[in-house]
Design a protein around this motif. Structure first.
Motif, PDB file in Angstrom:
ATOM      1  N   TRP A   1     -54.399  53.287   5.061  1.00 48.66           N
ATOM      2  CA  TRP A   1     -55.118  54.318   5.021  1.00 48.66           C
ATOM      3  C   TRP A   1     -56.908  55.190   4.773  1.00 48.66           C
ATOM      4  O   TRP A   1     -57.030  56.150   4.847  1.00 48.66           O
ATOM      5  N   SER A   2     -57.263  54.001   4.752  1.00 44.10           N
ATOM      6  CA  SER A   2     -58.326  54.518   4.227  1.00 44.10           C
ATOM      7  C   SER A   2     -59.406  54.974   4.989  1.00 44.10           C
ATOM      8  O   SER A   2     -59.598  55.493   4.922  1.00 44.10           O
ATOM      9  N   VAL A   3     -59.102  54.538   6.618  1.00 47.58           N
ATOM     10  CA  VAL A   3     -59.470  54.343   7.264  1.00 47.58           C
ATOM     11  C   VAL A   3     -59.489  55.729   8.233  1.00 47.58           C
ATOM     12  O   VAL A   3     -60.057  56.191   8.380  1.00 47.58           O
TER      13      VAL A   3
ATOM     14  N   ASP B   1     -60.729  58.773   6.681  1.00 49.88           N
ATOM     15  CA  ASP B   1     -62.274  58.015   6.045  1.00 49.88           C
ATOM     16  C   ASP B   1     -63.564  59.480   6.340  1.00 49.88           C
ATOM     17  O   ASP B   1     -63.025  59.876   7.693  1.00 49.88           O
ATOM     18  N   PRO B   2     -63.763  60.499   5.568  1.00 48.58           N
ATOM     19  CA  PRO B   2     -64.031  61.721   6.019  1.00 48.58           C
ATOM     20  C   PRO B   2     -65.667  61.396   6.886  1.00 48.58           C
ATOM     21  O   PRO B   2     -66.351  62.562   7.314  1.00 48.58           O
TER      22      PRO B   2
ATOM     23  N   ASN C   1     -61.977  66.900   7.087  1.00 47.46           N
ATOM     24  CA  ASN C   1     -61.776  67.687   6.223  1.00 47.46           C
ATOM     25  C   ASN C   1     -60.087  66.803   6.835  1.00 47.46           C
ATOM     26  O   ASN C   1     -58.808  66.998   7.291  1.00 47.46           O
ATOM     27  N   PRO C   2     -60.140  64.929   6.371  1.00 46.61           N
ATOM     28  CA  PRO C   2     -59.196  64.431   6.552  1.00 46.61           C
ATOM     29  C   PRO C   2     -57.333  64.619   6.181  1.00 46.61           C
ATOM     30  O   PRO C   2     -56.131  64.669   6.247  1.00 46.61           O
TER      31      PRO C   2
ATOM     32  N   PHE D   1     -53.719  68.884   7.898  1.00 48.01           N
ATOM     33  CA  PHE D   1     -53.155  68.489   9.493  1.00 48.01           C
ATOM     34  C   PHE D   1     -53.583  69.009  10.783  1.00 48.01           C
ATOM     35  O   PHE D   1     -53.569  70.023  10.379  1.00 48.01           O
ATOM     36  N   ASP D   2     -54.022  68.505  11.633  1.00 47.80           N
ATOM     37  CA  ASP D   2     -54.838  69.741  12.455  1.00 47.80           C
ATOM     38  C   ASP D   2     -55.090  68.892  13.673  1.00 47.80           C
ATOM     39  O   ASP D   2     -56.074  67.284  13.984  1.00 47.80           O
ATOM     40  N   PRO D   3     -53.977  69.234  15.190  1.00 53.92           N
ATOM     41  CA  PRO D   3     -54.187  68.341  15.856  1.00 53.92           C
ATOM     42  C   PRO D   3     -55.528  68.346  17.190  1.00 53.92           C
ATOM     43  O   PRO D   3     -55.329  67.473  17.678  1.00 53.92           O
ATOM     44  N   GLN D   4     -55.740  69.391  16.915  1.00 52.02           N
ATOM     45  CA  GLN D   4     -57.048  69.855  17.760  1.00 52.02           C
ATOM     46  C   GLN D   4     -58.070  68.711  17.605  1.00 52.02           C
ATOM     47  O   GLN D   4     -59.007  68.821  18.741  1.00 52.02           O
TER      48      GLN D   4
END
Length: 524
Positions: free
Chosen positions: A409-411, A414-415, A420-421, A424-427
């Motif tokens: 999860w941390s990877v 990781d900001p 903006n981790p 949700f943005d597939p782009q």
């Protein structure tokens, strides 16, 4: 002068108390002096007996991510009497890839001994035989995914047929109930695909025996997940308490699952012909028996059932969880669902169905899949590792047989890698030209890395692509507006989203049955 009994008892109690305190501080001094010979990782204060177990809460991966901000990407905690090193961020690749052998072990956790009677490839300890065993399993799985054009098409046909059955069921359920919960059907659907690959047959959605075998993944993953109380304090299983009940249920489901797999292998051994490989179980029988005979191992030991059990069990749990998240995110972000449909419509016309060959021309579909994996990190921590030798990482000394948790999860959040981790943005996975950014896709960690990397990764990604493309091509999915959507989940080896209610309608007048029949005929 006589001494009173009360005075004697008080003196004895004081002496015992002084002895206990002295012993306690002596143990801590010994541990401190031992650690001074190296540089142990930092970490939070640990309470006696339970260590940091109470601090993990219901989302250990989030707790670990917070601790990494305070102590760095390598820190240690105590779970019961065990020291556990937690790896986050860039330390994960360093440990699993650059120092792969040193971090490839498995701890001697109580629960691991009950998975395939301790013979599991996924949960087994690293050894020369384990390396050979894994190599054979890896090449066999590859033969049924990317390594052979014929079996690759066969797998595609299994997925097409099962999605057909699933969507038919979804439409019926929508007519009957308007909104329904899809989760149980997704589990059976995924298990059916792997059943077809492993055993050459599928089961009815109403088959109670099959549903009983594959429908208890949540019980399994909660017990073997990193931080499981069963492994932290195994002595609790010997006293009446909720943990004892959980552990008894865990042992029971492993026995029943093991019986199901062994029965399938026995059936295959009775009818197998080495010149005609019918499915993956046949392939494992031929390959593992040959290796066993070459190495002079006991013929009484059958390595096929635990291997098939790993492939069938692990893949259908991971994939069914992924499909649940895909459905949830499609209804939560309808604009994403619409864009997927537009891309699939542009590349695949209405006279056929999407196929594996379309993948290169569907970058947004692939971007969506990678974002689902990154955003949900539905395998937040890998199966726990252990060190195989005294070693060090990032300047910290780690003794042999130390339990190691890998916080994937941390990877993925990781900001420093992702802008903006928490959005949700597939782009984010597409470059300015609209092509898939391979550097970013390779930064997503969900199937682990190095010597313990999931051998079914290619098969899983192929199935996720086909499922997503077929869903986008064939139907619209909506959710019940009276029930607010949530991204909450149940923690375990996989993060399972809370149940949702959906409705499914077919797009246009496309006749799925006819299309699948034509395409199945083309690839057979």
């Amino acid at each position: 002068m006589a001494v009173s009994v009360e005075g004697l008892n008080a003196g004895t109690l004081r002496a015992l108390l002084l002895a206990c305190v002295t012993l306690f501080f002596s143990l801590h001094l010994w541990r401190w002096l031992r650690q001074r010979s190296g540089r142990p990782p930092p970490g939070p204060f640990a309470w006696p007996v339970i260590g940091n177990a109470a601090q993990l809460g219901k989302t250990p991966h989030l707790y670990f991510t917070r601790m990494a901000k305070k102590y760095g990407n390598v820190f240690q905690i105590k779970l019961g009497c065990r020291t556990v090193v937690v790896l986050n961020g860039d330390s994960i690749k360093q440990a699993l890839v650059k120092q792969g052998h040193e971090f490839s072990g498995r701890p001697d956790f109580t629960s691991f001994q009950y998975v395939s009677n301790g013979d599991s490839l996924a949960f087994g300890t690293s050894s020369d035989w384990w390396k050979t065993h894994r190599k054979v399993a890896q090449s066999t799985v590859r033969m049924f995914s990317t390594g052979n054009p014929h079996t690759k098409k066969t797998f595609e046909r299994h997925v097409l047929g099962e999605v057909r059955e699933l969507l038919q069921l979804f439409v019926v359920k929508t007519h009957e109930q308007r909104f329904f919960q899809p989760m149980a059907y997704l589990v059976v659907s995924t298990a059916n695909i792997m059943s077809a690959v492993c055993f050459g047959k599928r089961y009815s959605y109403e088959d109670e025996e099959f549903r009983q075998v594959v429908g208890r993944n949540d019980q399994f993953t909660k017990t073997v997940g990193a931080g499981s109380i069963v492994d932290v304090m195994p002595w609790l299983q010997y006293f009446p308490n909720p943990i004892k009940t959980i552990f008894e249920n865990f042992k029971k489901l492993n026995r029943e699952f093991g019986t199901f797999i062994r029965d399938k292998v026995v059936e295959h051994r009775k009818t197998i012909e080495s010149s005609s490989i019918r499915d993956m179980t046949d392939a494992f029988i031929v390959a593992l028996d040959q290796v066993r005979d070459k190495r002079g191992l006991s013929s009484g030991k059958d390595y096929v059932p635990p291997t098939v059990g790993d492939i069938f069990g692990a893949s259908q749990d991971t994939l069914s969880t992924a499909l649940q998240w895909i459905i949830l995110l499609l209804v939560k972000y309808p604009e994403v669902q619409e864009r997927l449909q537009q891309e699939v419509d542009r590349v695949v016309d209405r006279s056929r169905l999407p196929s594996v060959e379309d993948q290169a021309q569907l970058p947004y579909v692939m971007a969506f899949i990678y974002e689902v994996m990154r955003f949900t990190s539905f395998v937040p921590l890998t199966i726990p590792h252990s060190t195989t030798t005294n070693t060090s990482i990032m300047g910290y000394t780690i003794p042999k047989n130390t339990v190691v948790f890998i916080n994937q999860w941390s990877v993925n959040h990781d900001p420093a890698i992702w802008s903006n981790p928490e959005t949700f943005d597939p782009q984010r996975f597409l470059d300015p030209s609209g092509a898939l950014n391979k550097d970013l896709t390779s930064s997503v960690v969900i199937f682990s890395l190095g010597k313990r990397r999931c051998i079914g990764e290619d098969l899983s990604k192929m199935q996720l692509f086909l499922f997503t493309a077929l869903i986008a091509h064939q139907c619209n999915i909506t959710t019940d507006p009276s029930r607010p959507l949530t991204l909450d989940f149940e923690y375990g080896l996989t993060l399972k989203p809370h149940p949702i209610f959906i409705a499914v309608s077919m797009r246009e007048d496309m006749k799925l049955l006819d299309a699948v029949a034509r395409q199945a005929k083309d690839v057979s």
